[in-house]
Design a protein around this motif. Structure first.
Motif, PDB file in Angstrom:
ATOM      1  N   ALA A  18       0.830  -1.209   0.000  1.00  0.00           N
ATOM      2  CA  ALA A  18       0.000   0.000   0.000  1.00  0.00           C
ATOM      3  C   ALA A  18       0.862   1.255   0.000  1.00  0.00           C
ATOM      4  CB  ALA A  18      -0.930  -0.011   1.210  1.00  0.00           C
ATOM      5  N   ARG A  19       1.913   1.265   0.817  1.00  0.00           N
ATOM      6  CA  ARG A  19       2.807   2.430   0.858  1.00  0.00           C
ATOM      7  C   ARG A  19       3.502   2.640  -0.486  1.00  0.00           C
ATOM      8  NH1 ARG A  19       4.202   0.220   6.031  1.00  0.00           N
ATOM      9  NH2 ARG A  19       6.077  -0.723   5.108  1.00  0.00           N
ATOM     10  N   ARG A  20       3.927   1.538  -1.124  1.00  0.00           N
ATOM     11  CA  ARG A  20       4.614   1.668  -2.412  1.00  0.00           C
ATOM     12  C   ARG A  20       3.676   2.225  -3.483  1.00  0.00           C
ATOM     13  NH1 ARG A  20       6.641   3.306  -5.892  1.00  0.00           N
ATOM     14  NH2 ARG A  20       8.449   2.650  -7.139  1.00  0.00           N
ATOM     15  N   CYS A  21       2.444   1.792  -3.451  1.00  0.00           N
ATOM     16  CA  CYS A  21       1.468   2.306  -4.418  1.00  0.00           C
ATOM     17  C   CYS A  21       1.193   3.784  -4.177  1.00  0.00           C
ATOM     18  CB  CYS A  21       0.182   1.497  -4.338  1.00  0.00           C
ATOM     19  SG  CYS A  21       0.336  -0.205  -4.922  1.00  0.00           S
ATOM     20  N   ALA A  22       1.138   4.164  -2.909  1.00  0.00           N
ATOM     21  CA  ALA A  22       0.924   5.578  -2.588  1.00  0.00           C
ATOM     22  C   ALA A  22       2.083   6.418  -3.103  1.00  0.00           C
ATOM     23  CB  ALA A  22       0.748   5.750  -1.082  1.00  0.00           C
ATOM     24  N   ARG A  23       3.308   5.952  -2.877  1.00  0.00           N
ATOM     25  CA  ARG A  23       4.471   6.694  -3.358  1.00  0.00           C
ATOM     26  C   ARG A  23       4.504   6.756  -4.880  1.00  0.00           C
ATOM     27  NH1 ARG A  23       7.243   3.438   0.270  1.00  0.00           N
ATOM     28  NH2 ARG A  23       8.400   2.420  -1.421  1.00  0.00           N
ATOM     29  N   GLY A  24       3.903   5.770  -5.520  1.00  0.00           N
ATOM     30  CA  GLY A  24       3.852   5.747  -6.971  1.00  0.00           C
ATOM     31  C   GLY A  24       2.752   6.616  -7.553  1.00  0.00           C
ATOM     32  N   GLY A  25       1.993   7.294  -6.694  1.00  0.00           N
ATOM     33  CA  GLY A  25       0.975   8.208  -7.173  1.00  0.00           C
ATOM     34  C   GLY A  25      -0.388   7.587  -7.412  1.00  0.00           C
ATOM     35  N   MET A  26      -0.641   6.411  -6.840  1.00  0.00           N
ATOM     36  CA  MET A  26      -1.926   5.756  -7.022  1.00  0.00           C
ATOM     37  C   MET A  26      -2.874   6.088  -5.867  1.00  0.00           C
ATOM     38  SD  MET A  26      -0.881   1.924  -8.381  1.00  0.00           S
ATOM     39  CE  MET A  26      -2.457   1.673  -9.244  1.00  0.00           C
ATOM     40  N   ALA A  27      -4.148   6.110  -6.154  1.00  0.00           N
ATOM     41  CA  ALA A  27      -5.154   6.107  -5.104  1.00  0.00           C
ATOM     42  C   ALA A  27      -5.156   4.707  -4.508  1.00  0.00           C
ATOM     43  CB  ALA A  27      -6.520   6.462  -5.665  1.00  0.00           C
ATOM     44  N   VAL A  28      -5.301   4.582  -3.198  1.00  0.00           N
ATOM     45  CA  VAL A  28      -5.117   3.295  -2.540  1.00  0.00           C
ATOM     46  C   VAL A  28      -6.313   2.941  -1.666  1.00  0.00           C
ATOM     47  CG1 VAL A  28      -3.672   1.942  -0.978  1.00  0.00           C
ATOM     48  CG2 VAL A  28      -2.611   3.605  -2.528  1.00  0.00           C
ATOM     49  N   LYS A  48       1.955   9.959   2.178  1.00  0.00           N
ATOM     50  CA  LYS A  48       2.936   9.416   1.238  1.00  0.00           C
ATOM     51  C   LYS A  48       2.518   9.547  -0.217  1.00  0.00           C
ATOM     52  CE  LYS A  48       5.769   6.215   3.904  1.00  0.00           C
ATOM     53  NZ  LYS A  48       5.558   6.847   5.205  1.00  0.00           N
ATOM     54  N   GLY A  49       1.343  10.114  -0.485  1.00  0.00           N
ATOM     55  CA  GLY A  49       0.963  10.322  -1.872  1.00  0.00           C
ATOM     56  C   GLY A  49      -0.411   9.842  -2.259  1.00  0.00           C
ATOM     57  N   ALA A  50      -1.174   9.289  -1.300  1.00  0.00           N
ATOM     58  CA  ALA A  50      -2.534   8.829  -1.589  1.00  0.00           C
ATOM     59  C   ALA A  50      -3.501   9.560  -0.659  1.00  0.00           C
ATOM     60  CB  ALA A  50      -2.643   7.321  -1.397  1.00  0.00           C
ATOM     61  N   PRO A  51      -3.786  10.842  -0.936  1.00  0.00           N
ATOM     62  CA  PRO A  51      -4.585  11.664  -0.023  1.00  0.00           C
ATOM     63  C   PRO A  51      -6.002  11.153   0.195  1.00  0.00           C
ATOM     64  CG  PRO A  51      -4.295  12.777  -2.132  1.00  0.00           C
ATOM     65  CD  PRO A  51      -3.376  11.609  -2.137  1.00  0.00           C
ATOM     66  N   ASP A  52      -6.498  10.367  -0.736  1.00  0.00           N
ATOM     67  CA  ASP A  52      -7.865   9.849  -0.618  1.00  0.00           C
ATOM     68  C   ASP A  52      -7.911   8.381  -0.200  1.00  0.00           C
ATOM     69  OD1 ASP A  52      -8.949  12.328  -1.488  1.00  0.00           O
ATOM     70  OD2 ASP A  52      -8.554  11.765  -3.565  1.00  0.00           O
ATOM     71  N   ALA A  53      -6.833   7.874   0.385  1.00  0.00           N
ATOM     72  CA  ALA A  53      -6.774   6.463   0.771  1.00  0.00           C
ATOM     73  C   ALA A  53      -7.975   6.079   1.634  1.00  0.00           C
ATOM     74  CB  ALA A  53      -5.477   6.175   1.521  1.00  0.00           C
ATOM     75  N   GLN A  54      -8.511   4.892   1.381  1.00  0.00           N
ATOM     76  CA  GLN A  54      -9.704   4.422   2.083  1.00  0.00           C
ATOM     77  C   GLN A  54      -9.481   3.014   2.621  1.00  0.00           C
ATOM     78  OE1 GLN A  54     -12.499   6.257   2.577  1.00  0.00           O
ATOM     79  NE2 GLN A  54     -11.610   7.993   1.470  1.00  0.00           N
ATOM     80  N   ALA A  55     -10.181   2.687   3.709  1.00  0.00           N
ATOM     81  CA  ALA A  55     -10.111   1.360   4.318  1.00  0.00           C
ATOM     82  C   ALA A  55     -11.465   0.682   4.230  1.00  0.00           C
ATOM     83  CB  ALA A  55      -9.676   1.469   5.779  1.00  0.00           C
ATOM     84  N   TYR A  56     -11.442  -0.638   4.024  1.00  0.00           N
ATOM     85  CA  TYR A  56     -12.678  -1.403   3.875  1.00  0.00           C
ATOM     86  C   TYR A  56     -12.621  -2.676   4.705  1.00  0.00           C
ATOM     87  CZ  TYR A  56     -12.843   1.683  -0.154  1.00  0.00           C
ATOM     88  OH  TYR A  56     -12.822   2.796  -0.945  1.00  0.00           O
ATOM     89  N   ALA A  57     -13.739  -3.002   5.334  1.00  0.00           N
ATOM     90  CA  ALA A  57     -13.861  -4.268   6.049  1.00  0.00           C
ATOM     91  C   ALA A  57     -14.295  -5.324   5.048  1.00  0.00           C
ATOM     92  CB  ALA A  57     -14.893  -4.149   7.171  1.00  0.00           C
TER      93      ALA A  57
END
Length: 242
Positions: A18-28, A48-57
């Motif tokens: 997840a952190r690597r994807c955020a640094r790569g500029g992806m929404a996570v 780290k680059g994913a300002p809209d990151a979301q969590a799901y159960a």
């Protein structure tokens, strides 16, 4: 901005991907059975680059949970171009001590879950349509040494992991020509963590797999040109026996 959706996220490999994807500029989007486990990652991902990151159960063994997680992610973040299945369950015990419910649970999480997440990912990528290069996205399944062989006391893991590997091979052959890169990784060794025996201090220099190093390989798989896709990648510490 492309979207990455990662299932089976914990403090180790899932969080590192997840952190690597955020640094790569992806929404996570990060998903786990217990949403509170992944909500703790969101502040770090957002910085780290994913300002809209979301969590799901999401219980990956449940069709309704998987479908709902994809529906929510599509609404929040858009169609995923990278889906990582990192979930698994393992109860180590002898065959004669194994209950039918334990065996089924491990298989449902490790193999059935891969089918449910993989199917939903293919549907979402098809609906999103091709990118500029004609490809639709990447699906990565996390395997283990048990994907290749079953050890004594490891049947609860080996059956699900070997099935997941077969699933990835079938999906790659079916959907690769349609533009979906399906890859399977064999993590042949212990991943560094706080568990006893899983630290660099106990195992020696680079004696366990660094989750951030594995995540870098996952990122490489996602960024591969479609003229040279990898279907299976094995990763192990330099000191690990094959």
């Amino acid at each position: 901005m492309e979207t990455a959706l990662i299932f089976g996220v914990g403090p180790g490999l899932g969080a590192a991907v997840a952190r690597r994807c955020a640094r790569g500029g992806m929404a996570v989007g990060v998903a786990a059975r217990d949403a509170t486990r992944v909500e703790e990652l969101l502040p770090d991902l957002r910085t780290k680059g994913a300002p809209d990151a979301q969590a799901y159960a999401c219980d990956v063994a449940s069709e309704s949970f998987v479908e709902e997680a994809f529906r929510e992610a599509l609404e929040d973040l858009g169609a995923p171009r990278l889906v990582v299945f990192n979930a698994g369950a393992f109860v180590r015990e002898g065959l004669l001590e194994t209950t039918a419910s334990d065996f089924e649970h491990c298989w449902r999480v490790g193999c059935m879950g891969g089918f449910l997440v993989g199917r939903a990912a293919v549907r979402a990528m098809h609906e999103a349509g091709p990118r500029a290069d004609g490809s639709l996205g990447t699906i990565i399944f996390t395997g283990a040494t048990a994907s290749l062989r079953g050890g004594a006391g490891f049947h609860n893991l080996a059956v699900g992991k070997s099935g997941l590997r077969a699933l990835s091979q079938s999906m790659a052959r079916e959907f690769g020509p349609q533009g979906i890169h399906v890859a399977h990784t064999i993590i042949d060794g212990m991943i560094e963590s706080e568990q006893p025996g899983h630290s660099q201090k106990e195992s020696g220099a680079d004696g366990v797999l660094d989750p951030d190093a594995i995540a870098e390989s996952y990122w490489h798989l996602h960024r591969q040109p479609r003229s040279a896709w990898t279907q299976e990648l094995d990763l192990r510490p330099w000191s690990e026996k094959f």
